[in-house]
Design a protein around this motif. Sequence first.
Motif, PDB file in Angstrom:
ATOM      1  N   GLN A 104       0.830  -1.204   0.000  1.00 55.77           N
ATOM      2  CA  GLN A 104       0.000   0.000   0.000  1.00 55.77           C
ATOM      3  C   GLN A 104       0.869   1.261   0.000  1.00 55.77           C
ATOM      4  O   GLN A 104       0.601   2.220  -0.734  1.00 55.77           O
ATOM      5  N   LYS A 108       1.236   4.109  -2.935  1.00 48.80           N
ATOM      6  CA  LYS A 108       0.990   5.522  -2.643  1.00 48.80           C
ATOM      7  C   LYS A 108       2.204   6.372  -3.039  1.00 48.80           C
ATOM      8  O   LYS A 108       2.059   7.477  -3.567  1.00 48.80           O
ATOM      9  N   GLU A 109       3.397   5.825  -2.807  1.00 53.51           N
ATOM     10  CA  GLU A 109       4.640   6.537  -3.107  1.00 53.51           C
ATOM     11  C   GLU A 109       4.777   6.812  -4.604  1.00 53.51           C
ATOM     12  O   GLU A 109       5.215   7.885  -5.016  1.00 53.51           O
ATOM     13  N   TYR A 121       2.354   6.790  -6.906  1.00 53.58           N
ATOM     14  CA  TYR A 121       1.129   7.241  -7.560  1.00 53.58           C
ATOM     15  C   TYR A 121       1.366   8.492  -8.397  1.00 53.58           C
ATOM     16  O   TYR A 121       0.826   8.647  -9.494  1.00 53.58           O
ATOM     17  N   PRO A 166      -0.148   3.796   6.316  1.00 49.37           N
ATOM     18  CA  PRO A 166       0.172   4.435   5.039  1.00 49.37           C
ATOM     19  C   PRO A 166      -0.077   5.937   5.028  1.00 49.37           C
ATOM     20  O   PRO A 166       0.455   6.648   4.175  1.00 49.37           O
ATOM     21  N   THR A 167      -0.885   6.423   6.008  1.00 50.39           N
ATOM     22  CA  THR A 167      -1.192   7.853   6.068  1.00 50.39           C
ATOM     23  C   THR A 167      -0.205   8.610   6.948  1.00 50.39           C
ATOM     24  O   THR A 167       0.304   9.671   6.571  1.00 50.39           O
ATOM     25  N   TYR A 193       5.574   8.438   6.287  1.00 48.71           N
ATOM     26  CA  TYR A 193       6.010   8.888   4.970  1.00 48.71           C
ATOM     27  C   TYR A 193       7.500   9.209   5.045  1.00 48.71           C
ATOM     28  O   TYR A 193       8.102   9.248   6.125  1.00 48.71           O
TER      29      TYR A 193
END
Length: 303
Positions: free
Chosen positions: A91, A95-96, A98, A150-151, A154
């Motif tokens: 995930q 996200k990284e 995207y 994942p939120t 980072y």
Amino acid sequence: MMTRTLKVTDREATAQRLLKSAANKFYDPDVDIDWDAPLVEGKRYILPERSSLYGTPLWDRLSPEQRIELGKHEMASIATTGLWFEILLMQMLLKEIYEQDPTTAHAQFALTEIADECRHSTMFARMSARIGCPTYGPVPVLRQFAKLMPTISYGPARYGAILVAEEVLDRLQREQMNDDQIQPLVRMVNRIHVLEEARHVTFAREEVTRGMAKLGRAEIAYQQFSIALISYFVTRAFINPNVYKAVGIRPSEGVQTALNNPHWRGTIAWAGEKIMPFLQESGLVGLPGKPFWRKSFLLPEGK
């Protein structure tokens, strides 16, 4: 501008090298593992000294057969917890990349790593089922909390947390993949994971180094706290309390015994010996996260 260009070039060169490695050295667990081969009577699933209860009065009460049975369930717990973390990793990587250019080698290797992790997750699930264990994974509260990962995670802390999970597991697997005491199925699963994770570790270490070089003091403090918190949950999640039921031990008693067991604490510290110096040198280990590092057993008291 020149510094930024050089960093991008270095990043692409690393990704291109890793892509070539992935093309030349990879396994397909569906093909390369004989899932129908019988398990070997009397073979272990983990080395006895790596059991969470080794060296305690609870361990002394167990028969040789019960010790093997406990190790089997501990192996299944570690594997299904690894599966859970790899799903989180996928995930985070998605996200990284995207917003990234998919034609870059960096984005393409990230996609290649996701493909690797899909195979690993399936492999861990099949192994757990093949040895006759339930799906353990993390306890329900942690599973719910981890949905935030994942939120809230980072940058360098994201890749650093990936390294903690992968390199701690890697050291345990490297020790066992060539040991004749261990079931051939488990050894092959370990061998596949070790080979393919070596590329992922290189990729993540370089991302940590690049990311930390760009951060100011306040942001570094958050990164230090974030990785320490996640690492604490990762090491505590390896052994699900319900594994102890397999040998007639109350989960609460097993957990407390393991947490207070110097041998188990030493195993976690030993498994983290390769990654912790790198994280310290990179600046990801700092005062904001020290309490969680110590509770994770990856950082000894007083350091």
